[in-house]
Motif scaffolding. Structure first.
Motif, PDB file in Angstrom:
ATOM      1  N   SER A 285       0.890  -1.296  -0.102  1.00 31.91           N
ATOM      2  CA  SER A 285       0.144  -0.216   0.000  1.00 31.91           C
ATOM      3  C   SER A 285       0.878   0.785   0.052  1.00 31.91           C
ATOM      4  N   ILE A 286       0.274   2.500  -0.161  1.00 33.36           N
ATOM      5  CA  ILE A 286       1.622   3.124  -0.835  1.00 33.36           C
ATOM      6  C   ILE A 286       1.144   4.306   0.508  1.00 33.36           C
ATOM      7  N   ASN A 287       2.410   5.027   0.734  1.00 32.05           N
ATOM      8  CA  ASN A 287       2.696   5.378   2.016  1.00 32.05           C
ATOM      9  C   ASN A 287       3.496   5.933   2.404  1.00 32.05           C
ATOM     10  N   ARG A 288       4.225   6.548   2.804  1.00 29.33           N
ATOM     11  CA  ARG A 288       5.720   7.754   2.875  1.00 29.33           C
ATOM     12  C   ARG A 288       6.647   6.915   3.001  1.00 29.33           C
ATOM     13  N   ASP A 289       6.519   5.487   3.450  1.00 27.12           N
ATOM     14  CA  ASP A 289       7.522   4.474   3.146  1.00 27.12           C
ATOM     15  C   ASP A 289       8.445   4.660   1.828  1.00 27.12           C
ATOM     16  N   LEU A 290       7.437   4.831   0.884  1.00 29.60           N
ATOM     17  CA  LEU A 290       7.907   5.199  -0.358  1.00 29.60           C
ATOM     18  C   LEU A 290       8.467   6.434  -0.585  1.00 29.60           C
ATOM     19  N   LEU A 291       9.082   6.814  -0.048  1.00 29.24           N
ATOM     20  CA  LEU A 291       9.593   8.405  -0.039  1.00 29.24           C
ATOM     21  C   LEU A 291      10.958   8.124  -0.870  1.00 29.24           C
ATOM     22  N   HIS A 292      11.330   8.750  -1.795  1.00 27.22           N
ATOM     23  CA  HIS A 292      12.675   8.550  -2.526  1.00 27.22           C
ATOM     24  C   HIS A 292      13.178   7.099  -2.581  1.00 27.22           C
ATOM     25  N   VAL A 293      11.976   6.340  -3.039  1.00 22.59           N
ATOM     26  CA  VAL A 293      12.618   4.930  -3.315  1.00 22.59           C
ATOM     27  C   VAL A 293      12.969   4.793  -5.092  1.00 22.59           C
ATOM     28  N   VAL A 294      13.436   4.361  -5.410  1.00 18.13           N
ATOM     29  CA  VAL A 294      13.322   4.267  -7.096  1.00 18.13           C
ATOM     30  C   VAL A 294      12.635   2.916  -7.093  1.00 18.13           C
ATOM     31  N   LEU A 295      11.742   2.745  -8.356  1.00 19.19           N
ATOM     32  CA  LEU A 295      10.603   1.304  -8.518  1.00 19.19           C
ATOM     33  C   LEU A 295      10.762   0.978 -10.088  1.00 19.19           C
ATOM     34  N   ALA A 296      11.043   0.150 -10.497  1.00 18.65           N
ATOM     35  CA  ALA A 296      10.519  -0.242 -11.910  1.00 18.65           C
ATOM     36  C   ALA A 296       9.514  -0.859 -12.057  1.00 18.65           C
ATOM     37  N   ILE A 297       9.426   0.109 -13.521  1.00 22.74           N
ATOM     38  CA  ILE A 297       8.183  -0.364 -13.782  1.00 22.74           C
ATOM     39  C   ILE A 297       8.023  -1.964 -14.678  1.00 22.74           C
ATOM     40  N   SER A 298       7.116  -2.937 -14.345  1.00 27.95           N
ATOM     41  CA  SER A 298       6.939  -4.444 -15.007  1.00 27.95           C
ATOM     42  C   SER A 298       6.391  -3.824 -16.434  1.00 27.95           C
ATOM     43  N   PHE A 299       6.592  -4.725 -17.144  1.00 32.11           N
ATOM     44  CA  PHE A 299       6.417  -4.898 -18.459  1.00 32.11           C
ATOM     45  C   PHE A 299       4.896  -6.225 -18.088  1.00 32.11           C
ATOM     46  N   ALA A 300       4.022  -6.247 -17.300  1.00 36.06           N
ATOM     47  CA  ALA A 300       3.961  -6.929 -17.122  1.00 36.06           C
ATOM     48  C   ALA A 300       2.558  -6.689 -17.153  1.00 36.06           C
ATOM     49  N   LYS A 301       2.089  -7.384 -17.896  1.00 30.89           N
ATOM     50  CA  LYS A 301       0.559  -7.921 -18.636  1.00 30.89           C
ATOM     51  C   LYS A 301      -0.714  -7.750 -17.419  1.00 30.89           C
ATOM     52  N   GLU A 302      -0.497  -8.274 -16.327  1.00 33.63           N
ATOM     53  CA  GLU A 302      -0.786  -8.947 -15.171  1.00 33.63           C
ATOM     54  C   GLU A 302       0.354  -9.160 -14.220  1.00 33.63           C
ATOM     55  N   PRO A 303      -0.474  -9.243 -13.138  1.00 36.18           N
ATOM     56  CA  PRO A 303      -0.162  -9.635 -11.904  1.00 36.18           C
ATOM     57  C   PRO A 303       0.826 -10.342 -11.630  1.00 36.18           C
ATOM     58  N   ASP A 304       0.525 -11.887 -11.987  1.00 34.29           N
ATOM     59  CA  ASP A 304       1.127 -13.295 -11.736  1.00 34.29           C
ATOM     60  C   ASP A 304       2.100 -13.048 -12.467  1.00 34.29           C
ATOM     61  N   GLU A 305       2.279 -11.791 -13.790  1.00 35.33           N
ATOM     62  CA  GLU A 305       3.343 -11.961 -15.099  1.00 35.33           C
ATOM     63  C   GLU A 305       4.213 -11.156 -13.967  1.00 35.33           C
ATOM     64  N   ILE A 306       4.611 -11.009 -13.204  1.00 38.94           N
ATOM     65  CA  ILE A 306       5.558  -9.085 -12.953  1.00 38.94           C
ATOM     66  C   ILE A 306       6.853 -10.135 -12.223  1.00 38.94           C
ATOM     67  N   ILE A 307       7.033 -11.214 -12.051  1.00 37.96           N
ATOM     68  CA  ILE A 307       8.363 -12.344 -11.658  1.00 37.96           C
ATOM     69  C   ILE A 307       9.201 -12.049 -12.764  1.00 37.96           C
ATOM     70  N   SER A 308       8.369 -12.485 -13.996  1.00 40.89           N
ATOM     71  CA  SER A 308       9.096 -13.126 -14.813  1.00 40.89           C
ATOM     72  C   SER A 308       9.222 -12.377 -16.227  1.00 40.89           C
ATOM     73  N   SER A 309       8.334 -11.271 -15.282  1.00 46.15           N
ATOM     74  CA  SER A 309       8.623  -9.932 -16.855  1.00 46.15           C
ATOM     75  C   SER A 309      10.138  -8.926 -16.415  1.00 46.15           C
ATOM     76  N   ASN A 310      10.943  -8.657 -17.807  1.00 47.18           N
ATOM     77  CA  ASN A 310      11.550  -7.629 -18.053  1.00 47.18           C
ATOM     78  C   ASN A 310      10.909  -6.421 -17.234  1.00 47.18           C
ATOM     79  N   VAL A 311      11.484  -5.871 -17.269  1.00 48.56           N
ATOM     80  CA  VAL A 311      10.878  -3.988 -16.830  1.00 48.56           C
ATOM     81  C   VAL A 311      11.614  -2.792 -18.106  1.00 48.56           C
TER      82      VAL A 311
END
Ligand code: ADP
Length: 429
Positions: free
Chosen positions: A362-388
C-alpha cells in the motif's frame, strides 16, 4: 612516478605495450586526446587529435600496442604510466574467442551446438577488473564486426543500467570510453536490492529468466548466436556468492570461465567443472591499474548511476516530474522481506516468507525517495517473470490528497501501472 594536482596542457609519450593510468578528480572533468600513434581505452580506439571530455571520478587507462603520444588538459587526481600490464594475455584470449566465433559462423546454423559462439563468464573478487575485461573483450569483438551480447549480473556495480538489476544488451560498436554502454533497449530484470543476500532465490529466478529470454533470441538469430556472450559477475565469491557463480555458469551454459585475481577461486572452479569437457577455466592476471573502491565509494557510485539514469552523464537529459493518484499505480514487492535465518526461528519452525511471493504494497510515506521499476507485465502474476521498461523515483507522497509525485525519464503515462519496489533508494543531490 605519479604527479598529483598539476593543471596544464601536457604531453605524455607512451612506449609500445604500455599505458597511461588516469584518475579524474571528483569535481573537475579532464580533457585528453591522442596526438600521434594509436591507442585505446579498454578496447575502444581513440580517434586521432580529437579532444575527449572525461567526467569527474572516472578511472581509466590509455593503452597503446605500438606507441603513442597523448595530450592532457586539466587536473588529474593521479596519472602515471605503466609498462607492466596483462594486456597481451587478454588479447590472446580474444584471439581464441575469435577463432570460436568464426567456427560457429561457418557451421550450419541448424546445429545448435556448433553454431554457438563462445559464452564467456568473467569471475573474480571485487576490484579485480572484471567489468573492464568484459568491456575490452566486447569492444575488440565489436571492432571486428561481431555483435556479442553483454550480460551483467552485477547488481551492485553493473554497467548496463541502474543498480539492483541484472541486464543484457547487444554490443554493436566498441564501447565509448566516456559514454559507456548505450542505453538503447537493454533487456533488464529488476531485483531491487544491491546485494543478492536480500533474496537469493529471487536472484536465481531472475538469472534464469534472463538466460531463457536470451536463449530464445539466439535461436532466431544466428549472427548473435555466433558472436556469443560475455557475462560479468558480482565480486562476491565466497559461500552463497560462490554458489551463485556456479548457478550462473550452469544457467547460461558458459563454456569459457575467465578467473581474475584469485588462484583459489580458479582452482576450485577448475575442480568442480573438470567433468565438463566443454568448459575451459582460464586464470588471468589482474591489472595493477585496477582501482579499489571501498564501501562508501561503491555507495556513491550507485547513487551517481541512478542520477545518470534520470539526468544523463552530462546533465543532458530532462526527466519529468509527474503526479498520479494512489489508485492509478499498483506497487508490488517480491518476497516477504529479508528472510529470517532458520537459526533465528524457534526450533521446528519454517521461515514463513516465500521468497518469490508477490506482495501488494500500500502506498504510504515509506515509498518516499524509493526507486521503483516499471514492469512490462500485463497481469500481476507475470511480474516476477517480466523484464522492466524503466524506473521512477518517488519525490513526494501526499497522504491527504492521495497523490504521488515521481520523477520519470519522460512525460506522459507510464508504460504500465505495475511497479516493483525493493530496497533501492536514492537521495537526489
Ligand atoms: P570489478 O568489475 O572487478 O569490480 P572494475 O573493472 O570495475 O573492477 O575496475 C575497478 C576500477 O578500476 C574501475 O573504475 C576501472 O575503470 C578501473 N581500472 C581498471 N583497470 C584499470 C587500469 N588498467 N588503469 C586504470 N584504471 C583501471
Amino acid at each position: 612516478g605519479g604527479s598529483a594536482s598539476v593543471s596544464m596542457v601536457r604531453q605524455v609519450k607512451l612506449d609500445k605495450e604500455s599505458e597511461l593510468r588516469v584518475e579524474v578528480p571528483n569535481d573537475t572533468p579532464l580533457r585528453l586526446r591522442l596526438l600521434s600513434g594509436t591507442a585505446e581505452i579498454f578496447g575502444a580506439e581513440l580517434p586521432p587529435e580529437i579532444w575527449l571530455n572525461f567526467p569527474p571520478r572516472l578511472k581509466f587507462a590509455v593503452f597503446t600496442w605500438y606507441g603513442a603520444t597523448i595530450e592532457m588538459d586539466g587536473t588529474t587526481e593521479l596519472d602515471y604510466t605503466a609498462d607492466e600490464t596483462p594486456m597481451v594475455g587478454y588479447v590472446n584470449v580474444h584471439a581464441i574467442l575469435e577463432g570460436r566465433r568464426n567456427r560457429a559462423k561457418a557451421s550450419s546454423s541448424n546445429d545448435s551446438d556448433s553454431s554457438q559462439g563462445p559464452r564467456v563468464i568473467v569471475v573474480g573478487p571485487t576490484d579485480s577488473g572484471k567489468s573492464t575485461l568484459s568491456r575490452m573483450l566486447l569492444s575488440w569483438a565489436a571492432k571486428q564486426g561481431w555483435k556479442p551480447t553483454f550480460v551483467d549480473l552485477d547488481i551492485g556495480q553493473g554497467s548496463i543500467t541502474i543498480p539492483g538489476c541484472i541486464a543484457a544488451t547487444p554490443i554493436e560498436m566498441p564501447i565509448d570510453p566516456v559514454e559507456g554502454i548505450p542505453l538503447d533497449m537493454p533487456l533488464v530484470y529488476f531485483f531491487g536490492h544491491t546485494t543478492p543476500s536480500n533474496n537469493v532465490d529471487l536472484y536465481k529466478v531472475l538469472v534464469k529468466e534472463l538466460a531463457r529470454m536470451l536463449e530464445r533470441q539466439f535461436s532466431g538469430n544466428s549472427e548473435s548466436r555466433a558472436a556469443g556472450m560475455v557475462i560479468n559477475t558480482m565480486g562476491w565469491i565466497e559461500g552463497v556468492g560462490y554458489e551463485l557463480l556456479l548457478h550462473a555458469i550452469d544457467t547460461f551454459n558458459a563454456n569459457v570461465v575467465l578467473v581474475l585475481g584469485q588462484e583459489k577461486l580458479w582452482s576450485m572452479l577448475r575442480d568442480v567443472l573438470k567433468n565438463k569437457p566443454n568448459v575451459d577455466v582460464v586464470k588471468l592476471q589482474k591489472s595493477g591499474g585496477v582501482v579499489s573502491r571501498n564501501a562508501k565509494v561503491r555507495q556513491k557510485t550507485r547513487s551517481y548511476r541512478i542520477r545518470e539514469y534520470f539526468y544523463g552523464l552530462a546533465n543532458d537529459l530532462s526527466p519529468h516530474s509527474n503526479i498520479a493518484n494512489f489508485s492509478d499505480l499498483f506497487v508490488y514487492r517480491i518476497g516477504g522481506g529479508p528472510q529470517a535465518p532458520r537459526s533465528a526461528l524457534p526450533i521446528g519452525a519454517e521461515p514463513a516468507a516465500d521468497p518469490t511471493r508477490l506482495v501488494p504494497v500500500s502506498i504510504n510515506r515509506d515509498l518516499l525517495h524509493v526507486v521503483l521499476a516499471i514492469s512490462f507485465a500485463k497481469e500481476p502474476d507475470e511480474i516476477i517473470s517480466s523484464n522492466v521498461a524503466g524506473f521512477i523515483y518517488i519525490t513526494d507522497i501526499d497522504i491527504q490528497r492521495k497523490k504521488i509525485t515521481y520523477l520519470a525519464p519522460a512525460a506522459g503515462e507510464l508504460p504500465s501501472k505495475y511497479l516493483i519496489v525493493g530496497t533501492l533508494t536514492w537521495l537526489e543531490t
